[in-house]
Design an enzyme around this catalytic site. Sequence first.
Site, mmCIF file in Angstrom:
data_model
loop_
_atom_site.group_PDB
_atom_site.id
_atom_site.type_symbol
_atom_site.label_atom_id
_atom_site.label_comp_id
_atom_site.label_asym_id
_atom_site.label_seq_id
_atom_site.Cartn_x
_atom_site.Cartn_y
_atom_site.Cartn_z
ATOM 1 N N GLU A 56 0.841 -1.182 0.000
ATOM 2 C CA GLU A 56 0.000 0.000 0.000
ATOM 3 C C GLU A 56 0.885 1.243 0.000
ATOM 4 O OE1 GLU A 56 -2.564 0.700 3.381
ATOM 5 O OE2 GLU A 56 -4.002 1.766 2.133
ATOM 6 N N GLY A 112 3.045 1.276 11.021
ATOM 7 C CA GLY A 112 2.854 0.585 12.285
ATOM 8 C C GLY A 112 2.451 -0.849 11.994
ATOM 9 N N ALA A 113 1.497 -1.001 11.079
ATOM 10 C CA ALA A 113 1.012 -2.323 10.691
ATOM 11 C C ALA A 113 0.301 -2.200 9.358
ATOM 12 C CB ALA A 113 0.050 -2.861 11.755
ATOM 13 N N MET A 114 0.032 -3.351 8.718
ATOM 14 C CA MET A 114 -0.611 -3.335 7.408
ATOM 15 C C MET A 114 -1.623 -4.451 7.319
ATOM 16 S SD MET A 114 -0.995 -2.016 4.437
ATOM 17 C CE MET A 114 -2.214 -2.680 3.312
ATOM 18 N N GLU A 115 -2.830 -4.079 6.880
ATOM 19 C CA GLU A 115 -3.991 -4.965 6.929
ATOM 20 C C GLU A 115 -4.073 -5.939 5.767
ATOM 21 O OE1 GLU A 115 -4.072 -1.620 6.407
ATOM 22 O OE2 GLU A 115 -5.650 -1.041 5.008
ATOM 23 N N GLU A 166 -6.278 -3.154 12.532
ATOM 24 C CA GLU A 166 -5.990 -3.947 11.324
ATOM 25 C C GLU A 166 -7.078 -4.991 11.092
ATOM 26 O OE1 GLU A 166 -3.781 -2.625 9.585
ATOM 27 O OE2 GLU A 166 -2.984 -1.389 11.199
ATOM 28 N N HIS A 174 -10.099 -3.680 9.498
ATOM 29 C CA HIS A 174 -9.895 -3.531 8.056
ATOM 30 C C HIS A 174 -10.241 -4.807 7.284
ATOM 31 C CE1 HIS A 174 -8.210 0.391 7.467
ATOM 32 N NE2 HIS A 174 -7.115 0.187 8.166
ATOM 33 N N GLU A 211 -9.656 4.301 6.783
ATOM 34 C CA GLU A 211 -8.842 4.581 7.966
ATOM 35 C C GLU A 211 -9.631 5.179 9.119
ATOM 36 O OE1 GLU A 211 -6.335 3.124 8.279
ATOM 37 O OE2 GLU A 211 -5.648 2.699 6.252
HETATM 38 ZN ZN LIG Z 1 -5.495 1.406 8.803
#
Ligand SMILES: [Zn+2]
Length: 865
Positions: free
Chosen positions: A130, A264-267, A301, A304, A323
């Site tokens: 992303e 931070g993180a990815m869904e 996450e 999402h 978001e």
């Molecule tokens: Zn997000």
Amino acid sequence: MSAPKRPSRFRLDPAIRPEEYDLHLEPDLTNGTFRGKVRIELGLTAPRSAITVHAADLEVTRATVASKGEVQELRVKRQRADEAVTLVARRPLHDRAVVSLEFTGRLGAHLRGFYAATADGRRYAFTQLEAADARRMFPCFDEPSFKARFRIAVTTTEDNAVISNGAVDSDEKHGDGRRTVHFVKTPKLSTYLLALAVGPLEPSSVRRLGPTEIRVWHVPGKCRLSEFGLEAAVQALSRLEDYFDIPYPYGKLDLVAVPDFEAGAMENAGAVFFRETLLLLDPATASLPERKRAAEVIAHELAHMWYGDLVTMAWWDDLWLNEAFATWMAYKVVDDWKPEWRMWQGYEHDRAGALALDALANTHPIYAPVRSVAEATENFDAITYEKGAAVVRMLEHYLGADTFRAGVRTYMRRHREQNAVAADLWRALEEASGREVSRVAQAWIEKAGFPLVSLRRDGGTKLRVRQERFFSDPRVSSARRRTSWPLPLVVKRPGADGDEVDRFLVDGSSRAVRLGTRRSPPWLYGNASAGGFYRVFHQPSDHSSLVTSLGRVLSPVERLALVGDQWALVRAARAKVEGFLDVADGLGGETDYDVLDGVAGPLGVLDDQIVEGDLQRWLRSWITGLFGGQLRALGWTARPDEDDRQRLRRAALLRLVGSIAEAPDVVAEASARLDGYLVDRSSLEPNLADAVVSISARQGHEGLYERYRELTASAPTPQERRRFLLNLASFRAPSLIERTLHATLEAEVPTQDVAFIYMRLFANPGGREAAWQFFSRNWKRLRTRIPPLMVSRLVESTPVLRDPRYAREVARFFRLHPIPEATRSLKQALEMFRLNAELRRRIVPGIARWAKRRGRGETAHVVAG
Ligand SMILES: [Zn+2]
């Protein structure tokens, strides 16, 4: 860097749609390369003899197309500036076609696309796709509306684990030390949600929620840190399934702790990636904010998986829809799991951050047109996430929680495995509620900024409500301020039995409303529970009633909001700094940690950005006098039966008196406690560790610096590692600052942390000058070590350099070295530089007057425990 200088506005041909991909990749972790084959089944709604697909930094070595029983070679035309290739056929293609491509590429070094990472000398490859980096992994239709099914296979050495979106379908050993892992076909996904992790990762034990198997993956040796993440995931997933009324859509769920990761993180659907600090932790040594943050990010996450993955925005202009919703949902989910964590009260700090950013002239609407990938990347900011979440929350309050959920369920069912736009959600909410949602929501989403709401008594129970747009900049013309929102206003006032609230939807710039009481109330507060995204300007008599009885009439979150409003009004030249100091002065007995943290923000700014010399010394002694007694009474050691509120209060007081005021006895005590902590981690209350490690570093010498370096390398948890690493930037001795700066060029500082180190150095009064010089001299090398999202954050942080001459240097530097993704951040930073300089000129005399009136140093307060 492969990002083009001028952002391309190229979009793919909507007449050609991918339906299914068969993707086979073979990464070579030793040499940092990969090769692949992809077969894409296409549907064409019009005849075409040229097909353009995204591909960046890839060499397409072979291209054919099969259509109507005929196979043709394709000519490959590169379109570098558009990060695409055009495949040209000799004869036009109709209806259906299957394109087959072979390609090679290099694993990225920039935490983007399909990239290489190392940890403890072991090599890995991960994806981060992303917004638009799937095109660096394989040729594809890399826009969110081209959803398709994916069948993925990876060939690697037998000692590597491979994780992707789907469950493993088959695992084929080749007998030469290599294996090919085939994954089951995915449901329809956008390319940015694909995931791949390759390397010697280890899985935790399996937790089950219904049919879903949940695992945490980590680098070797960290298994004991996975229990908290598993539990948080199970708790979140069950609540989300219930909320959306749709079972978890992706079969299994892998949570992967990635040792070097930009976001931070990815869904990624079914394979969520995290920074290690947000997934792996030891509940015995982690602070409560560390646990809360991890739980919140995990819930975000997982939200999402439905909101974003199952129903996806049609284009990046509606990124906020993903978001804002996930941010809001995460607070809701964790608040339900752990009510004692008071998530919504903590959210006030995030709301405050969004209000501050949104008060700049260079802010943007939540909904912003996005023409290029760089513009999409720019939108990952506090406006999209936190203001967006505040607006979602405001709508939920306005419609009622059950009605809101009914609308969301309709929307999810209607658009699952497809794309949607904001209007689809408004429609579903209107159907569920029978009320107008579009107009209210649209105004908040499409207009930049937010209202300043002035409340004036208009005789008896009548209230005159005025709104205008709020700007931090006092020089903004009144014409620009003249605008209004459909404003959900909630006023709190005393009633016959306790406090009551009156709700209004106020339209227009000036309206009279009638309070729901017969007698004029002795006080009122214009943003009950701080639920609205606006600031309030009370008339003087109401303001002073609130200030004199703060703790009795306002809840902690309202006190926090009042402090924030008061400081913002000072910044905007709508209130005098003396008024803010009066409010802060009334908080000496404040026992709520969130309120203490809230006042620490502006006091830190006053100390670091506004005052100097004698006035700074006075400010520090005033802060110490105000809060030091409370800290002394509480002591440094937590009683075994102490609850989180006391523990966090102690930590907040330590930040005020130790980190901001640098009270000598507290600094000395912190250093003494550090000695014990370095030998035995359990000797210090975990919530104090951050402050103690940072305060001690400031005056620390080389021996301590060496110790921090060793501890960074040997730390048993990611949180501890981060604590010692980032605090290498807190040392003030020039030689140590120099060493930290050089370390940012080396692998000793992972790519994911380089920008954070610079932010800390810019904030370090002993390191600013050297850090900026080094940063600008070494930009060419640093550019490859600071990924795009991080560059924006870094640019945003430059106003802490304070001296206006840096504003000129920053402006000049980024004019010479433009960064498309940080265009807006740069404008915001330069605006902040200017506002801070103006603020300094304006309020320093007021602070000096107030200090004189109070008598220098005579501020010992009697404090209630
Ligand atoms: Zn997000």
